[in-house]
Design an enzyme around this catalytic site. Structure first.
Site, PDB file in Angstrom:
ATOM      1  N   SER A 100      44.904  36.910  40.506  1.00 27.66           N
ATOM      2  CA  SER A 100      43.775  37.525  39.808  1.00 27.66           C
ATOM      3  C   SER A 100      42.902  36.487  39.101  1.00 27.66           C
ATOM      4  O   SER A 100      41.777  36.794  38.711  1.00 27.66           O
ATOM      5  CB  SER A 100      44.270  38.551  38.785  1.00 27.66           C
ATOM      6  OG  SER A 100      44.898  39.643  39.423  1.00 27.66           O
ATOM      7  N   GLY A 102      44.236  41.971  41.677  1.00 24.60           N
ATOM      8  CA  GLY A 102      43.500  41.007  42.479  1.00 24.60           C
ATOM      9  C   GLY A 102      42.253  40.535  41.760  1.00 24.60           C
ATOM     10  O   GLY A 102      41.878  41.066  40.715  1.00 24.60           O
ATOM     11  N   GLY A 143      37.992  39.023  41.554  1.00 24.28           N
ATOM     12  CA  GLY A 143      36.654  39.298  42.048  1.00 24.28           C
ATOM     13  C   GLY A 143      36.077  40.617  41.582  1.00 24.28           C
ATOM     14  O   GLY A 143      36.646  41.326  40.751  1.00 24.28           O
ATOM     15  N   CYS A 202      45.249  47.230  37.930  1.00 21.81           N
ATOM     16  CA  CYS A 202      44.235  46.184  37.838  1.00 21.81           C
ATOM     17  C   CYS A 202      43.111  46.424  38.847  1.00 21.81           C
ATOM     18  O   CYS A 202      42.416  47.429  38.764  1.00 21.81           O
ATOM     19  CB  CYS A 202      44.897  44.817  37.999  1.00 21.81           C
ATOM     20  SG  CYS A 202      43.839  43.421  37.563  1.00 21.81           S
ATOM     21  N   LEU A 203      42.925  45.540  39.820  1.00 17.69           N
ATOM     22  CA  LEU A 203      41.898  45.758  40.836  1.00 17.69           C
ATOM     23  C   LEU A 203      42.168  47.052  41.589  1.00 17.69           C
ATOM     24  O   LEU A 203      41.239  47.787  41.937  1.00 17.69           O
ATOM     25  CB  LEU A 203      41.841  44.571  41.803  1.00 17.69           C
ATOM     26  CG  LEU A 203      40.817  44.665  42.946  1.00 17.69           C
ATOM     27  CD1 LEU A 203      39.400  44.839  42.415  1.00 17.69           C
ATOM     28  CD2 LEU A 203      40.905  43.434  43.848  1.00 17.69           C
ATOM     29  N   GLN A 263      40.706  49.881  39.676  1.00 17.56           N
ATOM     30  CA  GLN A 263      39.258  49.933  39.814  1.00 17.56           C
ATOM     31  C   GLN A 263      38.849  50.476  41.178  1.00 17.56           C
ATOM     32  O   GLN A 263      37.889  51.255  41.290  1.00 17.56           O
ATOM     33  CB  GLN A 263      38.682  48.530  39.590  1.00 17.56           C
ATOM     34  CG  GLN A 263      38.930  47.990  38.192  1.00 17.56           C
ATOM     35  CD  GLN A 263      38.806  46.477  38.111  1.00 17.56           C
ATOM     36  OE1 GLN A 263      38.555  45.804  39.111  1.00 17.56           O
ATOM     37  NE2 GLN A 263      38.984  45.929  36.914  1.00 17.56           N
ATOM     38  N   ASN A 291      44.701  40.925  32.787  1.00 13.95           N
ATOM     39  CA  ASN A 291      43.857  39.868  33.331  1.00 13.95           C
ATOM     40  C   ASN A 291      42.738  40.515  34.127  1.00 13.95           C
ATOM     41  O   ASN A 291      42.870  40.766  35.317  1.00 13.95           O
ATOM     42  CB  ASN A 291      44.669  38.933  34.231  1.00 13.95           C
ATOM     43  CG  ASN A 291      43.796  37.901  34.923  1.00 13.95           C
ATOM     44  OD1 ASN A 291      42.645  37.694  34.548  1.00 13.95           O
ATOM     45  ND2 ASN A 291      44.324  37.260  35.942  1.00 13.95           N
ATOM     46  N   GLY A 333      38.141  41.012  34.228  1.00 11.73           N
ATOM     47  CA  GLY A 333      36.805  40.817  33.677  1.00 11.73           C
ATOM     48  C   GLY A 333      35.851  41.927  34.069  1.00 11.73           C
ATOM     49  O   GLY A 333      34.682  41.905  33.692  1.00 11.73           O
ATOM     50  N   HIS A 386      48.765  45.030  33.748  1.00 12.45           N
ATOM     51  CA  HIS A 386      49.832  44.596  34.640  1.00 12.45           C
ATOM     52  C   HIS A 386      51.177  45.062  34.082  1.00 12.45           C
ATOM     53  O   HIS A 386      51.759  44.396  33.219  1.00 12.45           O
ATOM     54  CB  HIS A 386      49.844  43.070  34.773  1.00 12.45           C
ATOM     55  CG  HIS A 386      48.684  42.502  35.515  1.00 12.45           C
ATOM     56  ND1 HIS A 386      48.679  41.238  36.058  1.00 12.45           N
ATOM     57  CD2 HIS A 386      47.476  43.026  35.820  1.00 12.45           C
ATOM     58  CE1 HIS A 386      47.526  41.003  36.653  1.00 12.45           C
ATOM     59  NE2 HIS A 386      46.780  42.079  36.510  1.00 12.45           N
ATOM     60  N   GLU A 444      54.075  44.940  35.209  1.00 16.13           N
ATOM     61  CA  GLU A 444      55.278  44.202  35.620  1.00 16.13           C
ATOM     62  C   GLU A 444      55.690  43.146  34.608  1.00 16.13           C
ATOM     63  O   GLU A 444      56.766  42.566  34.709  1.00 16.13           O
ATOM     64  CB  GLU A 444      55.048  43.569  36.989  1.00 16.13           C
ATOM     65  CG  GLU A 444      54.578  42.136  37.005  1.00 16.13           C
ATOM     66  CD  GLU A 444      53.205  41.918  36.390  1.00 16.13           C
ATOM     67  OE1 GLU A 444      52.878  40.765  36.084  1.00 16.13           O
ATOM     68  OE2 GLU A 444      52.464  42.901  36.218  1.00 16.13           O
TER      69      GLU A 444
END
Length: 468
Positions: free
Chosen positions: A134, A327, A329, A356-357, A360, A398, A400, A440, A442
């Protein structure tokens, strides 16, 4: 000439009046006093209310004990002052023209290492952080000053290589003092071709990122010692930034594979596996190894597939559940191929869990929107509230980008929120057997408050299977 923060607040009428004027809470005012800085976005309102000039609101230069001072370069492209101090072998150059000198370690940079500068507040787990996919496309500022003291070892890598483009630390990395270490941080970085810079006032740099938002930076540690800040600034400004950038394709696996390892557990080596197993396909947008371990520990037989795997290819594996990984980007860029695959899985009625990704991308599939945050959440100490239970979890994060909760459809609900800024941290949908979280769970690195989410996923698979 700049005024003290206390003087400015007193001129406005005190903390409460300042909070009302700027639209923030009194806790933010306390932090301004602590940092002796007011975020630049509030300067116009304060200047208008008090009659102060913008020069009055500029933070006063701080006096620190850092060995390599911060030289402010030109923001207009004119020549920079030659302020390179004795002993400086590396530089971090920001797109706004700022130059931070320091001492390089790790691998030399044949060309500038360019990426988005960010900061991580975790006090442990720098090896896991650096190998987290990430962080692709980013240079990490570690706010904890002592990095390197536990060394590195082969067991703590979260991926096959380092994905961060460089790291920034305050103190020179220390020699390892941990029984699990097999080599130093410096040697580990050299082997993997990644550079770091030490001797930087990371507190000052963090305030720049906090107040100005994300920007591009370039880290240089040349073997010949030659550093041309003007040319490096031009390179940084030419980098397009993470918005619109699909990085999942760069970090995903090349082909499907089975994952069988469970979570580490002292002193056994790994946690015993549950007797019952569920077939789960994990879509790898940049999956960390410990996430896969957690799925196994919760009772899943895991097959990992590349990010570009189609929905039909996923269904051909006959999964009982599908997991969407973390992930890097811009999720809106990755959505071009991810959303059709996720929609196919949802319409087939397969239970789905994303983080996370993956969170989204699920939101985008449901019709919501995402946005670039002013400053991301990165670290192992992020408080999140579960709205359904009222429980507060300390999480590892993590990211943005974030989901715009106001754009979620009527059949989706917010399940978790950040206690830092109120941004969305989780969702569930009544239309499909699916849920997701932004953080996250985990805990690598970080606390293990959120492992229950893997168990919730397994329960969802079992419940859905019983109904069908």
């Amino acid at each position: 000439m700049s005024m003290s923060i206390d003087s400015i607040i007193a001129r406005i009428g005190g903390p409460d009046a300042t909070a009302r004027l700027t639209g923030v809470g009194t806790e933010a005012i306390r932090k301004w006093r602590q940092a002796q800085a007011i975020p630049a976005r509030h300067w116009p309102a304060i200047a208008q209310a008090t009659g102060l000039s913008l020069d009055d609101l500029q933070p006063a230069p701080s006096v620190t004990d850092r060995p390599f001072p911060h030289a402010e370069g030109s923001k207009t492209g004119t020549s920079m002052p030659d302020a390179r101090p004795d002993g400086a072998t590396a530089a971090l150059v920001l797109a706004d023209g700022s130059v931070l000198w320091g001492k390089g370690f790790g691998a030399f940079t044949p060309s500038p290492a360019i990426g988005e500068i960010c900061f991580s507040t975790g006090m442990t787990g720098y090896q896991e952080t650096l190998t987290d996919p990430s962080f692709a496309g980013q240079i990490i500022t570690f706010t904890f000053p002592h990095i390197g003291n536990v060394g590195a070892n082969v067991e703590d890598d979260e991926a096959a290589r380092i994905f961060a483009r460089g790291l920034v630390v305050k103190e020179d990395p220390t020699a390892p003092a941990n029984w699990r270490a097999t080599e130093s941080l410096d040697a580990w970085l050299k082997e993997r071709g990644v550079a770091g810079i030490a001797g930087v006032d990371t507190r000052a740099l963090t305030l720049i990122i906090r107040d100005k938002g994300p920007q591009t930076a370039a880290l240089v540690f040349p073997a010949d010692g030659r550093i041309d800040p003007e040319a490096i600034v031009a390179s940084a400004r030419a980098w397009p930034g993470l918005e619109g950038m699909d990085l999942a394709k760069d970090v995903t696996c090349a082909a499907p594979y089975a994952w069988q390892d469970s979570v580490w557990e002292w002193p056994h080596g790994s946690r015993p596996l549950p007797a019952r197993r569920r077939r789960v396909v994990a879509v790898d947008y940049g999956a960390k190894r410990n996430i896969l371990r957690c799925l196994v520990a919760a009772g899943c037989d895991v097959t990992v597939v590349p990010a570009t795997t189609t929905g039909e290819e996923i269904l051909a594996l006959k999964p009982e559940g599908v997991f969407l990984s973390n992930g890097p980007g811009d999720p809106a860029a990755t959505a071009s191929y991810a959303v059709p695959a996720i929609r196919t899985v949802l319409e087939a009625g397969i239970p789905l869990f994303g983080i996370c990704l993956g969170h989204q991308l699920l939101a985008l599939t449901l019709g919501a929107k995402t946005y670039k945050m002013e400053r991301g959440h990165r670290g192992a100490n992020q408080p999140v509230k579960d709205l359904e239970t009222g429980r507060v979890e300390i999480t590892s994060q993590n990211h943005g980008f974030a989901v715009d909760a106001d754009t979620l459809p009527a059949d989706a609900r917010v399940t978790h929120v950040s206690l830092f800024d109120g941004s969305n941290e989780g969702l569930a949908t009544s239309r499909y057997a699916a849920f997701s979280v932004q953080y996250h769970p985990e805990a690598s690195p970080g606390p293990s408050d959120s492992f229950y989410l893997f168990e919730r996923f397994v329960t969802l698979i079992d419940t859905h299977g019983a109904k069908n």
